[in-house]
Design a protein around this motif. Structure first.
Motif, PDB file in Angstrom:
ATOM      1  N   PRO A 127       0.830  -1.213   0.000  1.00 29.12           N
ATOM      2  CA  PRO A 127       0.000   0.000   0.000  1.00 29.12           C
ATOM      3  C   PRO A 127       0.859   1.256   0.000  1.00 29.12           C
ATOM      4  CG  PRO A 127       0.108  -0.907   2.207  1.00 29.12           C
ATOM      5  CD  PRO A 127       0.801  -1.896   1.308  1.00 29.12           C
ATOM      6  N   LYS A 128       0.245   2.364  -0.388  1.00 30.35           N
ATOM      7  CA  LYS A 128       0.914   3.671  -0.331  1.00 30.35           C
ATOM      8  C   LYS A 128       0.624   4.388   0.977  1.00 30.35           C
ATOM      9  CE  LYS A 128       3.138   5.137  -2.955  1.00 30.35           C
ATOM     10  NZ  LYS A 128       4.619   4.928  -3.080  1.00 30.35           N
ATOM     11  N   ILE A 129      -0.372   3.875   1.717  1.00 31.90           N
ATOM     12  CA  ILE A 129      -0.653   4.426   3.036  1.00 31.90           C
ATOM     13  C   ILE A 129      -1.172   3.310   3.925  1.00 31.90           C
ATOM     14  CG2 ILE A 129      -3.009   5.154   2.377  1.00 31.90           C
ATOM     15  CD1 ILE A 129      -2.627   7.509   4.397  1.00 31.90           C
ATOM     16  N   LEU A 130      -0.757   3.333   5.192  1.00 33.03           N
ATOM     17  CA  LEU A 130      -1.234   2.403   6.203  1.00 33.03           C
ATOM     18  C   LEU A 130      -2.173   3.132   7.149  1.00 33.03           C
ATOM     19  CD1 LEU A 130       2.102   0.625   7.228  1.00 33.03           C
ATOM     20  CD2 LEU A 130       0.258  -0.375   5.857  1.00 33.03           C
ATOM     21  N   ILE A 131      -3.353   2.576   7.365  1.00 38.71           N
ATOM     22  CA  ILE A 131      -4.240   3.049   8.429  1.00 38.71           C
ATOM     23  C   ILE A 131      -4.165   2.018   9.546  1.00 38.71           C
ATOM     24  CG2 ILE A 131      -6.602   3.579   9.106  1.00 38.71           C
ATOM     25  CD1 ILE A 131      -7.207   4.362   6.261  1.00 38.71           C
ATOM     26  N   THR A 132      -3.766   2.446  10.722  1.00 36.63           N
ATOM     27  CA  THR A 132      -3.713   1.538  11.860  1.00 36.63           C
ATOM     28  C   THR A 132      -4.880   1.808  12.795  1.00 36.63           C
ATOM     29  OG1 THR A 132      -2.295   3.017  13.169  1.00 36.63           O
ATOM     30  CG2 THR A 132      -1.194   1.430  11.725  1.00 36.63           C
ATOM     31  N   CYS A 133      -5.288   0.771  13.508  1.00 36.54           N
ATOM     32  CA  CYS A 133      -6.491   0.849  14.334  1.00 36.54           C
ATOM     33  C   CYS A 133      -6.318   1.802  15.516  1.00 36.54           C
ATOM     34  CB  CYS A 133      -6.839  -0.553  14.836  1.00 36.54           C
ATOM     35  SG  CYS A 133      -8.598  -0.902  14.860  1.00 36.54           S
ATOM     36  N   ASN A 134      -5.090   1.971  15.988  1.00 36.37           N
ATOM     37  CA  ASN A 134      -4.833   2.979  17.014  1.00 36.37           C
ATOM     38  C   ASN A 134      -3.376   3.446  16.925  1.00 36.37           C
ATOM     39  OD1 ASN A 134      -3.211   1.085  18.370  1.00 36.37           O
ATOM     40  ND2 ASN A 134      -4.723   0.645  19.948  1.00 36.37           N
ATOM     41  N   ASP A 135      -3.057   4.467  17.698  1.00 35.87           N
ATOM     42  CA  ASP A 135      -1.736   5.080  17.612  1.00 35.87           C
ATOM     43  C   ASP A 135      -0.626   4.147  18.062  1.00 35.87           C
ATOM     44  OD1 ASP A 135      -3.040   7.332  16.751  1.00 35.87           O
ATOM     45  OD2 ASP A 135      -2.919   8.392  18.666  1.00 35.87           O
ATOM     46  N   ASN A 136      -0.920   3.244  18.997  1.00 34.41           N
ATOM     47  CA  ASN A 136       0.107   2.310  19.439  1.00 34.41           C
ATOM     48  C   ASN A 136       0.555   1.407  18.297  1.00 34.41           C
ATOM     49  OD1 ASN A 136      -1.858   2.936  21.760  1.00 34.41           O
ATOM     50  ND2 ASN A 136       0.029   2.346  22.786  1.00 34.41           N
ATOM     51  N   MET A 137      -0.409   0.971  17.476  1.00 31.20           N
ATOM     52  CA  MET A 137      -0.050   0.176  16.313  1.00 31.20           C
ATOM     53  C   MET A 137       0.741   1.022  15.317  1.00 31.20           C
ATOM     54  SD  MET A 137      -3.355  -2.258  15.597  1.00 31.20           S
ATOM     55  CE  MET A 137      -2.379  -3.442  14.673  1.00 31.20           C
ATOM     56  N   ALA A 138       0.415   2.307  15.227  1.00 29.49           N
ATOM     57  CA  ALA A 138       1.155   3.198  14.326  1.00 29.49           C
ATOM     58  C   ALA A 138       2.614   3.306  14.758  1.00 29.49           C
ATOM     59  CB  ALA A 138       0.506   4.574  14.295  1.00 29.49           C
ATOM     60  N   ILE A 139       2.861   3.335  16.066  1.00 27.12           N
ATOM     61  CA  ILE A 139       4.240   3.391  16.560  1.00 27.12           C
ATOM     62  C   ILE A 139       5.017   2.168  16.077  1.00 27.12           C
ATOM     63  CG2 ILE A 139       5.672   3.307  18.637  1.00 27.12           C
ATOM     64  CD1 ILE A 139       3.422   4.899  20.056  1.00 27.12           C
ATOM     65  N   GLY A 140       4.388   0.991  16.174  1.00 27.40           N
ATOM     66  CA  GLY A 140       5.029  -0.223  15.668  1.00 27.40           C
ATOM     67  C   GLY A 140       5.234  -0.177  14.166  1.00 27.40           C
ATOM     68  N   ALA A 141       4.245   0.384  13.451  1.00 23.43           N
ATOM     69  CA  ALA A 141       4.367   0.504  11.997  1.00 23.43           C
ATOM     70  C   ALA A 141       5.530   1.419  11.626  1.00 23.43           C
ATOM     71  CB  ALA A 141       3.062   1.023  11.404  1.00 23.43           C
ATOM     72  N   TYR A 142       5.701   2.516  12.358  1.00 24.60           N
ATOM     73  CA  TYR A 142       6.836   3.411  12.121  1.00 24.60           C
ATOM     74  C   TYR A 142       8.152   2.639  12.225  1.00 24.60           C
ATOM     75  CZ  TYR A 142       4.822   8.185  12.105  1.00 24.60           C
ATOM     76  OH  TYR A 142       4.177   9.354  11.775  1.00 24.60           O
ATOM     77  N   ARG A 143       8.253   1.797  13.261  1.00 22.02           N
ATOM     78  CA  ARG A 143       9.493   1.047  13.472  1.00 22.02           C
ATOM     79  C   ARG A 143       9.762   0.112  12.291  1.00 22.02           C
ATOM     80  NH1 ARG A 143      10.623  -3.574  16.985  1.00 22.02           N
ATOM     81  NH2 ARG A 143       8.496  -3.436  17.802  1.00 22.02           N
ATOM     82  N   ALA A 144       8.705  -0.553  11.811  1.00 20.99           N
ATOM     83  CA  ALA A 144       8.861  -1.446  10.664  1.00 20.99           C
ATOM     84  C   ALA A 144       9.269  -0.680   9.410  1.00 20.99           C
ATOM     85  CB  ALA A 144       7.553  -2.198  10.417  1.00 20.99           C
ATOM     86  N   VAL A 145       8.641   0.468   9.181  1.00 21.82           N
ATOM     87  CA  VAL A 145       8.954   1.288   8.002  1.00 21.82           C
ATOM     88  C   VAL A 145      10.418   1.709   8.023  1.00 21.82           C
ATOM     89  CG1 VAL A 145       8.506   3.492   6.866  1.00 21.82           C
ATOM     90  CG2 VAL A 145       6.587   2.101   7.670  1.00 21.82           C
ATOM     91  N   HIS A 146      10.874   2.180   9.181  1.00 19.87           N
ATOM     92  CA  HIS A 146      12.260   2.647   9.280  1.00 19.87           C
ATOM     93  C   HIS A 146      13.251   1.493   9.107  1.00 19.87           C
ATOM     94  CE1 HIS A 146      10.785   6.546  10.163  1.00 19.87           C
ATOM     95  NE2 HIS A 146      10.501   6.332  11.442  1.00 19.87           N
ATOM     96  N   GLU A 147      12.925   0.331   9.688  1.00 14.73           N
ATOM     97  CA  GLU A 147      13.818  -0.830   9.557  1.00 14.73           C
ATOM     98  C   GLU A 147      13.956  -1.267   8.104  1.00 14.73           C
ATOM     99  OE1 GLU A 147      12.986  -4.200  11.928  1.00 14.73           O
ATOM    100  OE2 GLU A 147      13.365  -3.176  13.846  1.00 14.73           O
ATOM    101  N   MET A 148      12.906  -1.077   7.320  1.00 10.38           N
ATOM    102  CA  MET A 148      12.920  -1.499   5.916  1.00 10.38           C
ATOM    103  C   MET A 148      13.541  -0.456   5.002  1.00 10.38           C
ATOM    104  SD  MET A 148       9.119  -3.284   5.822  1.00 10.38           S
ATOM    105  CE  MET A 148       9.323  -4.092   4.218  1.00 10.38           C
ATOM    106  N   GLY A 149      14.060   0.622   5.595  1.00 12.27           N
ATOM    107  CA  GLY A 149      14.732   1.651   4.815  1.00 12.27           C
ATOM    108  C   GLY A 149      13.778   2.543   4.037  1.00 12.27           C
ATOM    109  N   LEU A 150      12.519   2.596   4.455  1.00  8.46           N
ATOM    110  CA  LEU A 150      11.524   3.431   3.783  1.00  8.46           C
ATOM    111  C   LEU A 150      11.341   4.745   4.528  1.00  8.46           C
ATOM    112  CD1 LEU A 150       8.874   0.640   3.096  1.00  8.46           C
ATOM    113  CD2 LEU A 150      10.628   1.497   1.525  1.00  8.46           C
TER     114      LEU A 150
END
Length: 353
Positions: A251-274
């Motif tokens: 996807p070009k955008i992720l919608i997470t169910c709450n902000d805590n999940m967004a924090i985890g998504a940020y970590r994954a995005v950064h780890e993948m070099g995005l």
């Protein structure tokens, strides 16, 4: 807007420690009590803005007349204390209840979730009960059976007998999707959790998830690969985001169910070099204090947690004053645009950098 420095000063720790606590850094070694102090202080300072103080003072003045003598309220939480700290949104709901009760000189007895139902005499000895969060089946019947008066905060059970106050997250999801569509997004991913209703798990029963599927299907955009849920854990946002972004056509955008999940998504995005939002944007729900401190700051749907708690107390006071018709109150939400998404099409829409 509260700052990390203000939180650090109030708790007596370094700004770096506050940042790592709010970002749920798993490598941070800190006591449970200090972690709780950081999270509660962040929520309390964010809540105690001049606007909120003025509004609360005005409402407290009107509510004081409804308070009978020797009032005691039992606050029954659907989470365990440690679970509440993983989702500061519910810290906000609880603080709203406690602050309203403190201003009105009402005693609060807190009962957190355990593997068994609490002693019913705690409820029976109180003037009324505020039940926070999702209670189902036998728990609802048990609360009704042992409460003189009962109000649900952030949840509304089926039927018309109970008072409740919540926000319509389904409607909020529709508004968010419409705004993202107007910006130009079509490949939209959703990360959520499996909801349990009356003892049975349903993969897509959670309202944000259900609305996402319905809206995307009607728009001709739904891709089952871009809707992922699992049993909620502190790492759900990270694991689901990493799995979804590893797909051939992510996807070009992720919608997470709450902000805590967004924090985890940020970590994954950064780890993948995005990069956010250039490679993948992120939007979420709740607007907990850490949302404004992420890099970049998180676009999120603000759900008025503290106001939900305050309103639950006010509904209970109305019951104590003789109201016998149930009320179900739905509070509005607001999309807070920040740096994790491109600007909305409407240039006049509120935006934080």
């Amino acid at each position: 807007m509260v700052t990390i420095k203000e939180i650090a000063s109030a708790v007596g720790v370094s700004s770096a420690t506050v940042s790592r606590v709010l970002n749920y850094d798993p490598t941070l070694s800190i006591s449970a009590a200090k972690r709780q102090a950081v999270i509660e202080t962040a929520e309390a300072l964010n809540y105690a803005t001049p606007r909120n103080r003025n509004r609360a003072a005005a409402v407290n003045g009107a509510a004081q007349a409804l308070v009978p003598g020797a009032t005691k309220i039992a606050l029954v939480h659907f989470l365990e204390p440690a679970q509440e700290l993983v989702d500061p949104y519910y810290v906000g709901v609880r603080l709203g209840i406690e602050s309203r009760c403190q201003a009105l000189k009402i005693e609060v007895v807190k009962v957190f979730h355990t593997k068994s139902l609490p002693d019913p005499t705690v409820l029976q000895s109180a003037s009324g009960v505020v039940a926070v969060g999702h209670h189902y089946g036998e728990e609802v019947e048990w609360l009704r059976r042992h409460s003189r008066h009962l109000v649900f905060a952030d949840f509304s059970p089926p039927g018309e007998v109970d008072d409740s106050v919540m926000s319509d997250v389904g409607h909020a999801m529709t508004r968010l999707l419409e705004a993202l569509y107007d910006i130009g997004y079509r490949r939209i991913g959703f990360l959520g959790w499996i909801e349990t209703f009356y003892g049975a798990e349903n993969l897509h029963a959670e309202r944000r998830c259900r609305t996402f599927i319905d809206w995307m299907t009607k728009a001709g955009l739904f891709d089952p690969d871009l809707c992922m849920v699992e049993r909620l854990t502190p790492d759900s946002g990270y694991t689901l985001a990493k799995a979804m972004l590893s797909k051939p056509n992510p996807p070009k955008i992720l919608i997470t169910c709450n902000d805590n999940m967004a924090i985890g998504a940020y970590r994954a995005v950064h780890e993948m070099g995005l990069k956010i939002p250039q490679d993948v944007a992120v939007a979420s729900f709740n607007d907990i204090p850490v949302a404004q401190f992420l890099g970049p700051p998180l676009s999120t749907v603000k759900i008025p947690a503290e106001l939900i708690g305050e309103t639950a107390v006010d509904l209970l006071l109305e019951r104590l004053s003789g109201r016998d018709i149930s009320k179900k109150i739905v509070l509005g939400t607001e999309i807070v645009w920040r740096g994790s998404t491109p600007p909305p099409v409407d240039a006049s829409a509120p935006r934080e950098s």
